[in-house]
Design a protein around this motif. Structure first.
Motif, PDB file in Angstrom:
ATOM      1  N   THR A   1       0.859  -1.186   0.000  1.00 15.72           N
ATOM      2  CA  THR A   1       0.000   0.000   0.000  1.00 15.72           C
ATOM      3  C   THR A   1       0.893   1.233   0.000  1.00 15.72           C
ATOM      4  OG1 THR A   1      -1.690   1.229   1.247  1.00 15.72           O
ATOM      5  CG2 THR A   1      -0.136  -0.049   2.527  1.00 15.72           C
ATOM      6  N   ASP A   2       0.343   2.366  -0.469  1.00 17.81           N
ATOM      7  CA  ASP A   2       1.124   3.603  -0.343  1.00 17.81           C
ATOM      8  C   ASP A   2       0.498   4.513   0.706  1.00 17.81           C
ATOM      9  OD1 ASP A   2      -1.114   4.396  -1.672  1.00 17.81           O
ATOM     10  OD2 ASP A   2      -0.090   4.936  -3.543  1.00 17.81           O
ATOM     11  N   ASP A   3      -0.505   3.978   1.407  1.00 19.87           N
ATOM     12  CA  ASP A   3      -1.203   4.776   2.416  1.00 19.87           C
ATOM     13  C   ASP A   3      -0.895   4.201   3.802  1.00 19.87           C
ATOM     14  OD1 ASP A   3      -2.912   6.060   4.107  1.00 19.87           O
ATOM     15  OD2 ASP A   3      -4.760   5.418   3.120  1.00 19.87           O
ATOM     16  N   VAL A   4      -0.220   5.017   4.611  1.00 21.24           N
ATOM     17  CA  VAL A   4       0.193   4.556   5.931  1.00 21.24           C
ATOM     18  C   VAL A   4      -1.022   4.198   6.799  1.00 21.24           C
ATOM     19  CG1 VAL A   4       0.287   6.856   6.969  1.00 21.24           C
ATOM     20  CG2 VAL A   4       1.754   5.081   7.862  1.00 21.24           C
ATOM     21  N   HIS A   5      -2.189   4.749   6.453  1.00 22.47           N
ATOM     22  CA  HIS A   5      -3.388   4.463   7.251  1.00 22.47           C
ATOM     23  C   HIS A   5      -4.087   3.174   6.826  1.00 22.47           C
ATOM     24  CE1 HIS A   5      -2.952   8.794   8.285  1.00 22.47           C
ATOM     25  NE2 HIS A   5      -3.250   8.303   9.462  1.00 22.47           N
ATOM     26  N   ASN A   6      -3.609   2.553   5.735  1.00 17.00           N
ATOM     27  CA  ASN A   6      -4.214   1.293   5.296  1.00 17.00           C
ATOM     28  C   ASN A   6      -3.493   0.129   5.970  1.00 17.00           C
ATOM     29  OD1 ASN A   6      -5.459  -0.807   3.977  1.00 17.00           O
ATOM     30  ND2 ASN A   6      -4.483  -0.407   1.995  1.00 17.00           N
TER      31      ASN A   6
ATOM     32  N   GLU B   1      -3.944 -10.721  -3.832  1.00 18.40           N
ATOM     33  CA  GLU B   1      -4.616  -9.444  -4.026  1.00 18.40           C
ATOM     34  C   GLU B   1      -4.892  -8.838  -2.656  1.00 18.40           C
ATOM     35  OE1 GLU B   1      -8.787  -7.748  -5.738  1.00 18.40           O
ATOM     36  OE2 GLU B   1      -8.240  -9.802  -6.290  1.00 18.40           O
ATOM     37  N   VAL B   2      -4.539  -7.569  -2.495  1.00 15.60           N
ATOM     38  CA  VAL B   2      -4.743  -6.923  -1.194  1.00 15.60           C
ATOM     39  C   VAL B   2      -6.171  -6.384  -1.105  1.00 15.60           C
ATOM     40  CG1 VAL B   2      -4.024  -5.031   0.318  1.00 15.60           C
ATOM     41  CG2 VAL B   2      -2.318  -6.326  -0.978  1.00 15.60           C
ATOM     42  N   SER B   3      -6.949  -6.994  -0.218  1.00 16.50           N
ATOM     43  CA  SER B   3      -8.301  -6.487   0.011  1.00 16.50           C
ATOM     44  C   SER B   3      -8.654  -6.768   1.465  1.00 16.50           C
ATOM     45  CB  SER B   3      -9.297  -7.185  -0.905  1.00 16.50           C
ATOM     46  OG  SER B   3      -9.327  -8.563  -0.597  1.00 16.50           O
TER      47      SER B   3
END
Lengths: 252, 308
Positions: free
Chosen positions: A89-94, A214-216
């Motif tokens: 992910t590129d979102d630290v909150h994910n 797949e990341v989900s």
């Protein structure tokens, strides 16, 4: 034997947690991040196994944002041999869920063929306490959770576990997944020369797709709130007053 | 559809408090079917059948299921999972060991330490050591959940559910039990005690911890300890209260020589009445205490013991 150690980049355990105003989670922007404390213990244990001649390579892996390479460099400075960063992910909150993490780790295990995976028992952010058990399930391996002692005896690991009533010792077939508890060891600090050396150690960058994952997320975050605060109490001046107050409240 | 609830069974005996609290949580989701399993589990199954709200009890007895080994217990639960939408357990160390494996085998996310049921898919749980509460909605067809027992009242006794026997799954043969080291104690069990007396780093030594134990015995209480006290070797780890230890919510919690680190507060702040005794008036523990006494514990605690 190769030892694989997954490490997670989490909010530093000394930082006061603030819930984001929109309720989507905890604010992680511009906050000090560190290696999950339980993962430090597993890195330390892997290095000790190598120092004792029971392991010949320690591979650390982190799954998350690109900045997790700092966490991997810390593990390399402690003494791990090489690192794998899976940018998921590129979102630290994910926060990547344990099930997804376990699937990616399974892909890495299939490639690397370690004899032992050493995980922290839980991450101090989502407090799930799940990744090690899930990885073991996906691999069809044995598991030994909440370890306070780990010994390797041939093709078995003898693990003492911290359980509710005290301690339980079990013997598990190798390869195995061990999750570590607090009292297993005290992690070392990396020395300056080792921090410099760690910069030259190999760090491979991968993606979840490299492992066919797949990341989900299966859990949708509906809201995040501060816990209910306790009403302010009173200061009593003496033991006598304390006893009187407790009797008044019907507590004794 | 019904809920399968893994009973907490230790050496053939039902841990009534933990199991009955999980039944309260599970009742909101459907008919509760309790699974009692172990090397011997029939007596535990009979005991579980008496919990109010239990519609049926399944008993599985097999050597491979003794000592709560994760691989065989998870295989049994997965073999039964088809009939249930929810598979739940009290949040004990045994259940945390087993249920996350069950979730992995079923390809679903676990919902650990749930503190409230919002609806059949939606649950509240603490994150960041209880510094935030998060509500999550699961999109999985089956939900695997552990319930934090300190937030649910125990279901009463008086039921008479039917008891059926089920077979163990094939033994994966991956692990074997070697030994248990269980601390023998006449004191109440920490997570279900009505009163808990805990000592922290301020107690200063393993010998001085006897003072904490004396106060606990005077109050008929369980003994707890902060992580700092455990790390310093003053108390065994199974006494640890906090994020990394046990979560308790007794009627009365007495914190002695405990500063009140966030990680400790996470384990006791739902207690009904909190008493703090500490010589440092700035200690954060006083912010959650109903009654705070700024005093030297070595003077205050003996005084308290004599006056109770």
């Amino acid at each position: 034997m190769k030892v694989l150690v997954p490490v997670k980049r989490v909010i530093d355990y000394n930082v006061k947690v603030r819930v984001k105003a929109d309720g989507s989670g905890v604010d992680l922007a511009n906050v000090k991040m560190s290696m999950n404390p339980f993962d430090e213990i597993s890195v330390e244990q892997a290095i000790r196994l190598k120092e004792a001649g029971q392991a010949d390579e320690v591979v650390v892996v982190s799954i998350g944002v690109k900045q997790a390479q700092e966490t991997l460099r810390t593990a390399l400075a402690m003494g791990a041999d090489r690192a794998i960063l899976v940018v998921a992910t590129d979102d630290v909150h994910n926060d990547i869920e344990p099930l997804t993490v376990a699937k990616i780790l399974k892909g890495i295990v299939d490639e690397e063929q370690p004899g032992l995976v050493l995980c922290g028992k839980q991450a101090i952010d989502n407090d799930m306490n799940a990744t090690g058990q899930m990885l073991s399930a996906l691999l069809g391996w044995s598991q030994a959770t909440f370890a306070s002692e780990v010994g390797i005896e041939g093709d078995k690991a003898v693990v003492t576990r911290e359980v509710d009533g005290g301690l339980q010792t079990i013997k598990v077939n190798m390869p195995t997944v061990v999750t570590v508890d607090l009292r297993l060891n005290e992690p070392r600090y990396a020395s300056l020369p080792n921090i410099m050396k760690a910069k030259k150690k190999p760090l491979d960058e991968k993606t979840p797709a490299d492992y066919g994952v797949e990341v989900s997320n299966r859990l949708e975050i509906i809201k995040t709130v501060e816990p209910a605060a306790r009403a302010a109490g009173i200061t009593v001046a003496s033991v006598d007053e304390l006893v009187a107050k407790l009797k008044e409240a019907g507590a004794v | 559809m019904a809920v399968l609830l893994l009973a907490e069974v230790n050496n053939g005996e039902l841990a009534m408090d933990a199991t009955a609290k999980a039944v309260t949580a599970a009742k909101a989701l459907g008919d509760v079917v309790v699974l009692a399993c172990g090397g011997s589990a029939a007596a535990a199954g009979e005991a579980a059948a008496k919990i109010d709200g239990v519609s049926k009890v399944l008993v599985a007895e097999d050597d491979s299921l003794s000592h709560r080994l994760a691989e065989s217990t998870a295989a049994l639960i997965v073999s039964l999972a088809g009939d249930y939408d929810h598979i739940v357990a009290p949040s004990t160390t045994d259940a945390k060991n087993v249920m996350a494996r069950v979730a992995g085998l079923l390809d679903v996310m676990i919902i650990s330490d749930a503190t409230a049921v919002v609806d059949a898919d939606t649950f509240e749980r603490p994150i960041y050591a209880g510094n935030a509460m998060q509500t999550v909605k699961s999109s999985d067809s089956k939900k695997v959940i552990t319930f934090r027992t300190s937030t649910f009242d125990a279901a009463g006794e008086g039921g008479s559910a039917s008891v059926e026997t089920v077979s163990a799954a094939a033994n994966p043969g991956l692990s074997e039990w070697v030994e248990d080291k269980v601390a023998e104690s006449d004191r109440p069990e920490l997570t279900s005690a009505g009163v808990v007396v805990s000592g922290g780093r301020g107690v200063g030594s393993e010998e001085s911890f006897a003072l904490i134990e004396q106060l606990a015995d005077k109050l008929g209480a369980a003994v707890g300890a902060s992580r700092a006290a455990v790390d310093s070797g003053y108390a065994p780890n199974d006494w640890q209260v906090g994020q990394t230890g046990k979560v308790v919510a007794p009627n009365l919690y007495v914190a002695v020589g405990i500063s009140g680190a966030i990680q400790h507060l996470a384990g006791m702040k739902d207690s009904k009445i909190i008493v703090a005794i500490n010589k440092d008036e700035e200690a954060p523990i006083f912010q959650v205490a109903d009654f705070g006494l700024v005093a030297d514990l070595f003077e205050a605690v003996p005084d308290l013991i004599s006056k109770l």
